[in-house]
Design a protein around this motif. Structure first.
Motif, mmCIF file in Angstrom:
data_model
loop_
_atom_site.group_PDB
_atom_site.id
_atom_site.type_symbol
_atom_site.label_atom_id
_atom_site.label_comp_id
_atom_site.label_asym_id
_atom_site.label_seq_id
_atom_site.Cartn_x
_atom_site.Cartn_y
_atom_site.Cartn_z
ATOM 1 N N PRO A 245 3.459 14.154 -4.336
ATOM 2 C CA PRO A 245 2.850 14.247 -5.706
ATOM 3 C C PRO A 245 1.498 15.061 -5.845
ATOM 4 O O PRO A 245 1.261 15.490 -6.972
ATOM 5 N N LEU A 246 0.762 14.882 -4.829
ATOM 6 C CA LEU A 246 -0.382 15.567 -4.808
ATOM 7 C C LEU A 246 -0.173 17.278 -4.733
ATOM 8 O O LEU A 246 -0.754 18.034 -5.540
ATOM 9 N N LEU A 247 0.885 17.618 -3.827
ATOM 10 C CA LEU A 247 1.189 19.104 -3.865
ATOM 11 C C LEU A 247 1.820 19.299 -5.587
ATOM 12 O O LEU A 247 1.317 20.276 -5.901
ATOM 13 N N ALA A 248 2.672 18.374 -5.916
ATOM 14 C CA ALA A 248 3.123 18.573 -7.256
ATOM 15 C C ALA A 248 1.895 18.853 -8.305
ATOM 16 O O ALA A 248 2.074 19.450 -9.210
ATOM 17 N N ALA A 249 0.955 18.023 -8.251
ATOM 18 C CA ALA A 249 -0.312 18.079 -9.049
ATOM 19 C C ALA A 249 -0.687 19.569 -9.072
ATOM 20 O O ALA A 249 -1.328 20.138 -10.121
ATOM 21 N N HIS A 250 -0.715 20.183 -7.949
ATOM 22 C CA HIS A 250 -1.255 21.451 -7.954
ATOM 23 C C HIS A 250 0.085 22.724 -8.207
ATOM 24 O O HIS A 250 -0.229 23.831 -8.310
ATOM 25 N N GLY A 251 0.895 22.220 -8.666
ATOM 26 C CA GLY A 251 1.975 23.013 -9.327
ATOM 27 C C GLY A 251 3.135 23.341 -8.399
ATOM 28 O O GLY A 251 3.951 24.248 -8.664
ATOM 29 N N TRP A 252 3.242 22.648 -7.170
ATOM 30 C CA TRP A 252 4.337 23.018 -6.276
ATOM 31 C C TRP A 252 5.567 22.165 -6.376
ATOM 32 O O TRP A 252 5.213 20.845 -6.614
ATOM 33 N N ASP A 253 6.628 22.784 -6.148
ATOM 34 C CA ASP A 253 7.893 22.010 -6.211
ATOM 35 C C ASP A 253 8.063 21.466 -4.594
ATOM 36 O O ASP A 253 8.275 22.136 -3.634
#
Length: 312
Positions: free
Chosen positions: A89-97
């Motif tokens: 979820p931290l990566l997703a928060a940066h916009g990554w799938d």
């Protein structure tokens, strides 16, 4: 092969992916593995990816806002997709799938019988196949942690066009003979559960409720991980063959990163490897061999910075 996703992904994943022959898409009864010390949030989906070896289990966090690209995280020796569960979820928060998967033989993924099913070539083929399944918009950013880095390196050499770049997280240029002789001897004679018991004698004969949540989960995972998988990985990790030159020849950008206190691979080896690859080298503070768990915010920032350098 198929990847089992949410039904909204059907049309996006209908293309064929060369030799891997994507066949179908959908969610199909894939549930959590074990009881994690920190339960996964609703932002993390449990998925299945059907490959020739069988179903590998995966986790995914959809990007917050427009997707900036797809990232695939490969776990290490004795690990599983859950090593990244709280990190996705931290990566997703940066916009990554953001995706992770348990490799063949790990935890609840398919586990064929026989050490011959756990060669570096086969582990690498799985990584390329998973990238083909999830990379519907093009090459994916590939990250391998520790042993997963060895697999990711081999996958990048095998199929560089499948990947935008490569991150080697706490992973060195090669193994060394005798590295896991003790562990291999225990597994061959008494199985992986005995290895756990020798290293964690205070847990022997005790119920899960008497252990910490982390101990209970890791004991379960060790018991469910294939002995053949561990033996195959141990052989790979003991191989001194250095493929840094071949990796350089792929032309992929490479990030080499590790925790400031990483003890698993000599840090000087990792630094020198980054130099030989003309790559980026990062030391993550307040972390050791699992910076995605020990200092997740700083680790996510390092990765986001590397992956973002070519994003418009």
């Amino acid at each position: 092969m198929s990847v089992f996703l949410e039904s909204s992904d059907f049309s996006a994943a209908s293309d064929a992916f060369g030799e891997f022959g994507l066949a179908g898409v959908g969610r199909d009864g894939v549930g959590p593995f074990g009881a994690l010390p920190v339960p996964l949030t609703d932002a993390v989906a449990h998925l299945g990816l059907d490959l020739p070896v069988g179903r590998l289990t995966g986790l995914r966090s959809r990007p917050v806002g427009p997707s900036r690209g797809t990232v695939l995280l490969v776990p290490g020796f004795t690990g599983s997709k859950e090593d990244f569960g709280g990190f996705l979820p931290l990566l997703a928060a940066h916009g990554w799938d953001a995706w992770s998967y348990s490799q063949r033989g790990q935890a609840d993924s398919a586990a064929p019988v026989g050490e011959e099913n756990y060669t570096l070539e086969l582990f690498a083929r799985d990584a390329v196949a998973v990238a083909a399944l999830i990379g519907r918009d093009g090459p994916v950013h590939l990250l391998g942690h520790s042993f997963g880095g060895v697999v990711a390196r081999a996958a990048a050499i095998r199929s560089p066009r499948s990947f935008s770049d490569l991150t080697l997280l706490c992973s060195g240029p090669h193994g060394w003979a005798g590295r896991l002789d003790r562990e291999e001897t225990i597994i061959r004679s008494r199985g992986s559960a005995a290895w756990w018991d020798e290293d964690n004698p205070h847990t022997v004969g005790r119920a899960d409720a008497e252990l910490t949540a982390d101990e209970a989960f890791r004991r379960l995972r060790m018991g469910r991980t294939s002995d053949d998988s561990l033996l195959g990985a141990a052989e790979i990790l003991s191989d001194p063959t250095d493929t840094t030159a071949e990796l350089l020849g792929t032309g992929l950008d490479v990030l080499v990163a590790h925790g400031a206190d990483d003890p698993a691979w000599p840090q000087e080896w990792q630094r020198t490897m980054a130099s030989r690859l003309d790559g980026t080298y990062e030391i993550i503070p307040d972390a050791a061999h699992s910076p995605q768990r020990e200092n997740p915010v700083a680790t996510a920032a390092v990765l986001d910075r590397f992956w973002s350098r070519r994003v418009g």
